[in-house]
Motif scaffolding. Structure first.
Motif, PDB file in Angstrom:
ATOM      1  N   SER A 114      57.543  52.396  16.668  1.00 30.92           N
ATOM      2  CA  SER A 114      56.689  52.015  15.691  1.00 30.92           C
ATOM      3  C   SER A 114      55.690  52.367  15.201  1.00 30.92           C
ATOM      4  CB  SER A 114      56.868  50.314  16.426  1.00 30.92           C
ATOM      5  OG  SER A 114      57.461  49.670  16.469  1.00 30.92           O
ATOM      6  N   ASN A 115      54.545  53.170  16.198  1.00 28.90           N
ATOM      7  CA  ASN A 115      53.180  53.937  16.828  1.00 28.90           C
ATOM      8  C   ASN A 115      53.205  54.857  15.082  1.00 28.90           C
ATOM      9  OD1 ASN A 115      52.850  52.147  18.261  1.00 28.90           O
ATOM     10  ND2 ASN A 115      52.935  53.656  19.808  1.00 28.90           N
ATOM     11  N   SER A 116      54.591  55.121  14.864  1.00 28.56           N
ATOM     12  CA  SER A 116      54.477  56.382  14.163  1.00 28.56           C
ATOM     13  C   SER A 116      55.029  55.773  12.619  1.00 28.56           C
ATOM     14  CB  SER A 116      55.706  57.317  13.943  1.00 28.56           C
ATOM     15  OG  SER A 116      56.919  57.316  13.305  1.00 28.56           O
ATOM     16  N   ASN A 117      54.609  54.432  12.064  1.00 31.56           N
ATOM     17  CA  ASN A 117      54.845  53.938  11.429  1.00 31.56           C
ATOM     18  C   ASN A 117      53.560  53.169  10.080  1.00 31.56           C
ATOM     19  OD1 ASN A 117      56.348  52.912   8.644  1.00 31.56           O
ATOM     20  ND2 ASN A 117      56.571  50.650  10.008  1.00 31.56           N
ATOM     21  N   ILE A 118      52.690  54.335  10.097  1.00 31.37           N
ATOM     22  CA  ILE A 118      51.888  54.400   9.401  1.00 31.37           C
ATOM     23  C   ILE A 118      51.391  55.319   8.330  1.00 31.37           C
ATOM     24  CG2 ILE A 118      48.664  54.651  10.010  1.00 31.37           C
ATOM     25  CD1 ILE A 118      49.853  54.725  13.116  1.00 31.37           C
ATOM     26  N   GLY A 119      51.215  54.221   7.310  1.00 33.45           N
ATOM     27  CA  GLY A 119      50.922  55.054   6.228  1.00 33.45           C
ATOM     28  C   GLY A 119      52.123  55.898   5.742  1.00 33.45           C
ATOM     29  N   HIS A 120      51.132  57.081   4.800  1.00 33.54           N
ATOM     30  CA  HIS A 120      52.580  57.684   4.288  1.00 33.54           C
ATOM     31  C   HIS A 120      52.485  59.426   5.197  1.00 33.54           C
ATOM     32  CE1 HIS A 120      53.366  56.453  -0.078  1.00 33.54           C
ATOM     33  NE2 HIS A 120      53.321  54.847   0.669  1.00 33.54           N
ATOM     34  N   GLU A 121      53.846  59.790   4.718  1.00 31.97           N
ATOM     35  CA  GLU A 121      53.509  61.332   5.526  1.00 31.97           C
ATOM     36  C   GLU A 121      54.779  62.526   4.793  1.00 31.97           C
ATOM     37  OE1 GLU A 121      52.891  62.998   8.385  1.00 31.97           O
ATOM     38  OE2 GLU A 121      51.429  61.133   8.931  1.00 31.97           O
ATOM     39  N   PRO A 122      54.292  63.326   4.864  1.00 29.29           N
ATOM     40  CA  PRO A 122      55.555  64.243   4.271  1.00 29.29           C
ATOM     41  C   PRO A 122      57.154  64.355   4.705  1.00 29.29           C
ATOM     42  CG  PRO A 122      53.423  65.758   5.070  1.00 29.29           C
ATOM     43  CD  PRO A 122      53.157  64.245   5.444  1.00 29.29           C
ATOM     44  N   SER A 123      57.955  63.985   3.732  1.00 28.50           N
ATOM     45  CA  SER A 123      59.097  63.875   4.221  1.00 28.50           C
ATOM     46  C   SER A 123      59.717  65.093   4.624  1.00 28.50           C
ATOM     47  CB  SER A 123      59.925  63.231   2.698  1.00 28.50           C
ATOM     48  OG  SER A 123      59.410  64.294   1.354  1.00 28.50           O
ATOM     49  N   TYR A 124      61.408  65.279   4.435  1.00 30.88           N
ATOM     50  CA  TYR A 124      61.898  65.952   5.389  1.00 30.88           C
ATOM     51  C   TYR A 124      61.700  67.283   6.320  1.00 30.88           C
ATOM     52  CZ  TYR A 124      64.004  64.710   1.148  1.00 30.88           C
ATOM     53  OH  TYR A 124      65.311  64.056  -0.180  1.00 30.88           O
ATOM     54  N   GLY A 125      60.659  66.739   7.260  1.00 33.51           N
ATOM     55  CA  GLY A 125      60.515  67.280   8.670  1.00 33.51           C
ATOM     56  C   GLY A 125      58.722  68.102   8.533  1.00 33.51           C
ATOM     57  N   GLU A 126      58.108  68.680   7.500  1.00 35.14           N
ATOM     58  CA  GLU A 126      56.617  68.253   6.894  1.00 35.14           C
ATOM     59  C   GLU A 126      55.926  67.715   7.729  1.00 35.14           C
ATOM     60  OE1 GLU A 126      56.531  71.917   5.918  1.00 35.14           O
ATOM     61  OE2 GLU A 126      58.520  71.634   6.291  1.00 35.14           O
ATOM     62  N   ASP A 127      56.221  66.122   8.657  1.00 37.81           N
ATOM     63  CA  ASP A 127      55.330  65.626   9.132  1.00 37.81           C
ATOM     64  C   ASP A 127      54.492  66.191  10.006  1.00 37.81           C
ATOM     65  OD1 ASP A 127      56.712  64.130  11.375  1.00 37.81           O
ATOM     66  OD2 ASP A 127      58.173  64.753   9.832  1.00 37.81           O
ATOM     67  N   LYS A 128      53.392  65.327  11.537  1.00 37.86           N
ATOM     68  CA  LYS A 128      52.824  65.750  11.762  1.00 37.86           C
ATOM     69  C   LYS A 128      53.782  65.893  13.441  1.00 37.86           C
ATOM     70  CE  LYS A 128      49.851  62.059  12.878  1.00 37.86           C
ATOM     71  NZ  LYS A 128      49.328  61.075  11.122  1.00 37.86           N
ATOM     72  N   TYR A 129      54.476  64.942  13.239  1.00 41.05           N
ATOM     73  CA  TYR A 129      55.527  64.121  14.718  1.00 41.05           C
ATOM     74  C   TYR A 129      55.775  65.302  14.815  1.00 41.05           C
ATOM     75  CZ  TYR A 129      53.388  59.588  13.201  1.00 41.05           C
ATOM     76  OH  TYR A 129      52.129  58.555  12.666  1.00 41.05           O
ATOM     77  N   THR A 130      56.884  65.967  13.590  1.00 43.90           N
ATOM     78  CA  THR A 130      57.860  66.901  13.659  1.00 43.90           C
ATOM     79  C   THR A 130      57.234  68.235  13.960  1.00 43.90           C
ATOM     80  OG1 THR A 130      59.620  65.857  11.681  1.00 43.90           O
ATOM     81  CG2 THR A 130      59.786  67.830  12.321  1.00 43.90           C
ATOM     82  N   GLU A 131      55.587  68.753  13.421  1.00 49.24           N
ATOM     83  CA  GLU A 131      54.910  69.732  14.362  1.00 49.24           C
ATOM     84  C   GLU A 131      55.326  69.353  15.866  1.00 49.24           C
ATOM     85  OE1 GLU A 131      51.188  70.250  12.333  1.00 49.24           O
ATOM     86  OE2 GLU A 131      51.118  72.171  13.216  1.00 49.24           O
ATOM     87  N   LYS A 132      54.812  68.458  16.301  1.00 47.93           N
ATOM     88  CA  LYS A 132      54.517  67.972  17.747  1.00 47.93           C
ATOM     89  C   LYS A 132      55.979  68.092  18.327  1.00 47.93           C
ATOM     90  CE  LYS A 132      52.218  65.976  21.408  1.00 47.93           C
ATOM     91  NZ  LYS A 132      51.539  64.582  21.736  1.00 47.93           N
ATOM     92  N   ALA A 133      56.611  67.171  17.837  1.00 50.97           N
ATOM     93  CA  ALA A 133      57.817  67.970  19.001  1.00 50.97           C
ATOM     94  C   ALA A 133      58.542  69.179  18.610  1.00 50.97           C
ATOM     95  CB  ALA A 133      59.044  66.581  18.260  1.00 50.97           C
ATOM     96  N   ASN A 134      58.429  69.797  18.106  1.00 49.68           N
ATOM     97  CA  ASN A 134      58.791  71.457  17.746  1.00 49.68           C
ATOM     98  C   ASN A 134      57.833  72.161  19.063  1.00 49.68           C
ATOM     99  OD1 ASN A 134      60.805  71.432  15.794  1.00 49.68           O
ATOM    100  ND2 ASN A 134      59.098  71.594  14.273  1.00 49.68           N
TER     101      ASN A 134
END
Lengths: 342, 342, 342, 342
Positions: C21-41
């Motif tokens: 829910s908390n990551s459902n904010i605005g637009h993010e780059p798709s296909y894993g270029e987003d900041k959440y994926t970077e953090k998880a990596n």
């Protein structure tokens, strides 16, 4: 000198080579539209006494894979023994070309038995598991044993009862028919086999393998699969021309009788030797023989053989259409010499 | 009577058939470990003057697919023309066996030009798109045209500059070499071709195709792929034995000279006829000829030809190693008769 | 009511749902270029203490197949047990997508042992056979047993000595790490595992599986294979966002501790009951329990369980991250009732 | 800030996220046997007013590939435009997973026209060529254009007349239905579409794609193909739960109306600016816009856009379910600033 490494090491029966030469006249339609192919197709119908659909291919692996992948959807599987040629000697061709899983079970004297198949029936309808669809047996088996007519019929009945098909890898089918004093019709057509890989190469042909389908509806797309499987030859007549004398003049029988007889003779000569043990109940042309370890080196130098089981020191001896009494005798004489030394 | 349907309709050159017969002596190791295969391999090194790795297969489709899939990972693609044999005449073999995409572009007179390839370079590194990895051309092309030595070199250089390979589908490579008065070395080795499907069947062999790799590191796994691709023949010597005279006695050249010359003669005789138009700049053995529609029916009855373009009424005429002056003349005489009636 | 059918039947841990829910904010780059994926990596690098390459996919089958097919050429094979998920529960996905053969051997208490692998080494270099290239084990195994750190290290060493890789199907890797009181680093990184299918879904995530590669050169093409394998999600952030608290807040550990503890409690309660037999040496969250046949029907009505072996009447009981003491007690109470009646 | 890079960059509609949360209660049967999936299936039957079979998958590529490979035998092909997502944006997934060839033709304003398909009918029955079996169109197209109801019906009729099927890649199907003021029933069911990839992710769902089959006989094996295609989710309820409000509360329509309207507004604002040219006849949510080259750099810094054609300097602008008037205005204001400077 003839070797006992494999019936693949032999050449071509002279009358088959002659038929190739005789077909080398002028132009013929390519890709199997020629008159030799038509004739060969007719001969298959005669020997099997059935309205079979026949597709010539260039080797046994191709006969197995083009045929099996034609019967199977990619999520369907074939059941066979752990020693089956399709399982261990085809470099994963079915998995790659068909995408199909091979469900292998331990062989019983080289054979597949129904009790070992039953467990897979539990998978039917379960989307998590491949769906068993074809039972595949080798006749004669890779261990040199031979299914009886009754065993084949039981497997075919079991297959059909469970919405499956029975495929026979008949790389040495002629040796089996001769060994059981049977006929192609009795062993294959009458038992209800759905698909046969008919092998001729190991029995005196040059390049002679055919997919024989007993269900034309089932094989109606095989022509596309053969082409896609890189198995459609342009100058097909030179394959077909081999099958004409092979079937018409009973060269298949003549050749198989010889190789079976030579194997029998070899067995009789070997089993009386001390330290030698025949390991399989062969009626065909393949013997598995346990020999003293000391023989390995000298034997490989003089008569290269296939050491199939290093631990038990078991060798495989295969006789061919052109094996002679003299070939057997020189081998046995050499073995006797080894026997006296080691 | 010889037809002009395809060079596949011809038979086998007598000296090649003789070589097959001569190799039918006793037992030989199977699967290419025989002495004929060793000799044939050496001959390939000689004619290409390169340390090539050679893999015999049974037809042109197999040479293309085993080779190409050996160069490609499943997410990599091959670029070719819309008319390429791999694109339209192999029943999707590469897509199925290799899982690879074929990126086809409109041909320019049968040829692939660098400008049409460049667009695919944008895909490099983009995970959403297949990665271009092989450029494949046919020599001679499916439209009967021939790449110059310079054109091949430019394509090879372009490929290498962009981390790609150049493959040549050489089903009629001998016709090209003869037409340009060149050599295998000059046309293939020296231009930097990475992989060649070397065709012999259309030029007087019975079953004679070879994958010729100019980069042994690249092709080190080809033996597994050939087997998995159902293309490893047990009695390999009968393929290899054909290549020996073909290469050693220059039968390839003798045959290609004849078919090219006959095509030239056919062209000269046709182009002076009213209503007939030669459609391609052929220097090899394939002519595309526009004829009056009224000729279709009588021609198909007497001299079946391949009507390749129904709308434009263009037929394809292919000459063979065994086409004779008499064959041309009887065809031309018949055409002249048609010309006078229709 | 919680069931013991599978840990797949559970839902999502509240803190993981909150992170979505908390990551459902605005637009993010798709296909894993987003900041959440970077953090998880980054978090994966921390918990494994290694410079791993991570690829998120949507289920365990995908993690196994995309990863394994990335390590294998189509003629190469993976060795595993007969009970391995890749062998029996993925509907032939590896065979189809990768074209690879699976070489399965009988499990030893759910595990793969080196002695059973050695036989396949004989195939190396033989073009007739698939080439063994990956050893794949499941931790915890499908039979609920757990490889020790030493066993994994031995398998990895054996693999590397023989030019192979070690893959771990870690659908329940957290349960194993907790059971052995170990860490991801100690169990996976330090033992020399090459590739890990990291499972989160069964342990409280919604859709949370990751391919973790310890060899970036080996996995450099995985991005293409993931896309070609239909596993690249556009709104990737919603997968990545789950991994953030899972790894950062040790939800993986908290959840696995609970399911393991509940399994232990369940086992203790069951093994004292007459007619009940615990069949596996489980330290994790899977129990195999032999029960009287008479219990089957009433049990299925009240507490559906997975009857895994009809003949022996063995059921599988799996505890989850959300299993409570009360869940166990109501199950045990019901069993006790059955026990008194049947 | 919202971007116009892709509708994939948007997040999840709040009511859909809420439905996910609400379904996170206790245990549910896995792999789609849960009550949410049952309900979602029923809703699909309602909106299409047909007894459809529905298979949830995790992305659009999977919907296309699992569905298409389910309709096709490996030697059969799909016909589409050169710009089709299956042809250029799925990394060769169909070729690899299905083994199928894609026959692509030049698009006409993004669309496939019957005249360009007819040529492939000549291949029917020819074993050398793949057999055309599925026509695949994208609605809305990758170039932002929309097939009329009549065009779809004509394609379906043409397909059926020629023993083919019609597949619709409906990644943005809701935008099309809204744009034409139509309904799913009218556009898909009534026109005779055989298979639909129903896309929800680009229109406000998190992970929401469904294969919708209008011929249950045809899709009876899809469950195996979905699993083999690595697309069967264990915690399926969290996909299904998204579809419930999406279909039941017409979120699909509400979202598509907004993105279409925002696109229209964007278009109106852009087309009056000097140096700007709208390149496509969009009625949906995708605009292709030619801009002055000087704008590229500043635009990418402030409002990253997808430069789809470097030569012509054409950018793609996609609006989303959550695009607001303010988003458009700040973009337009920025553009106007650029316009005044460059």
């Amino acid at each position: 000198m003839k070797m006992f490494l494999s019936d693949n090491n032999s050449g071509v029966h002279p009358r088959i080579l002659e038929s190739i030469s005789n077909s080398n006249i002028g132009h013929e339609p390519s890709y199997g539209e020629d008159k030799y192919t038509e004739k060969a197709n007719e001969l298959f119908k005669e020997v099997f006494q059935a309205d079979v659909a026949v597709y010539f291919v260039t080797n046994g692996t191709a006969a197995n894979i083009v045929g099996l992948s034609g019967l199977l959807k990619p999520f369907e599987a074939v059941i066979c023994t752990d020693t089956a040629h399709i399982n261990v000697d085809e470099c994963g061709a079915l998995e790659r070309f068909g995408g199909n899983k091979i469900l292998y079970v331990p062989n019983r004297d080289g054979k597949l038995v129904i009790d070992d198949i039953k467990g897979f029936l539990n998978s039917i309808g379960d989307e998590h598991q491949v769906q068993p669809r074809v039972i595949s047996i080798s006749q004669i088996t890779e261990l040199g044993t031979i299914y009886t007519i009754e065993e084949i019929k039981e497997l075919a009945d079991f297959a059909h009862t469970n919405n499956m098909f029975l495929h026979v890898d008949g790389a040495r089918i002629s040796n089996a028919v001769v060994a059981l004093n049977s006929s192609f019709k009795e062993m294959i057509t009458d038992t209800g086999v759905d698909l046969l890989s008919f092998g001729g190469t190991k029995n005196g042909m040059m390049i002679g393998e055919a997919i024989v389908s007993f269900n034309k509806e089932l094989s109606k797309n095989f022509k596309y699969i053969r082409k896609q499987g890189m198995q459609l030859l342009s100058k097909m007549r030179f394959i077909s021309a081999q099958f004409i004398p092979y079937l018409e003049e009973d060269i298949w029988k003549e050749n198989a009788i010889n190789s079976n007889n030579m194997s029998k003779y070899l067995k009789e000569e070997l089993e009386i030797l001390p330290g030698v043990e025949i390991m399989n109940k062969s009626l065909g042309n393949i013997l598995f023989v346990k020999i003293p370890k000391g023989w390995n080196r000298p034997l490989q130098e003089e008569f290269p053989v296939y050491l199939i089981n290093e631990k038990e020191n078991i060798i495989r001896l295969v006789t061919s259409f052109d094996t002679t009494v003299e070939d057997i005798e020189s081998f046995i004489n050499y073995i006797k010499k080894l026997s006296s030394v080691h």
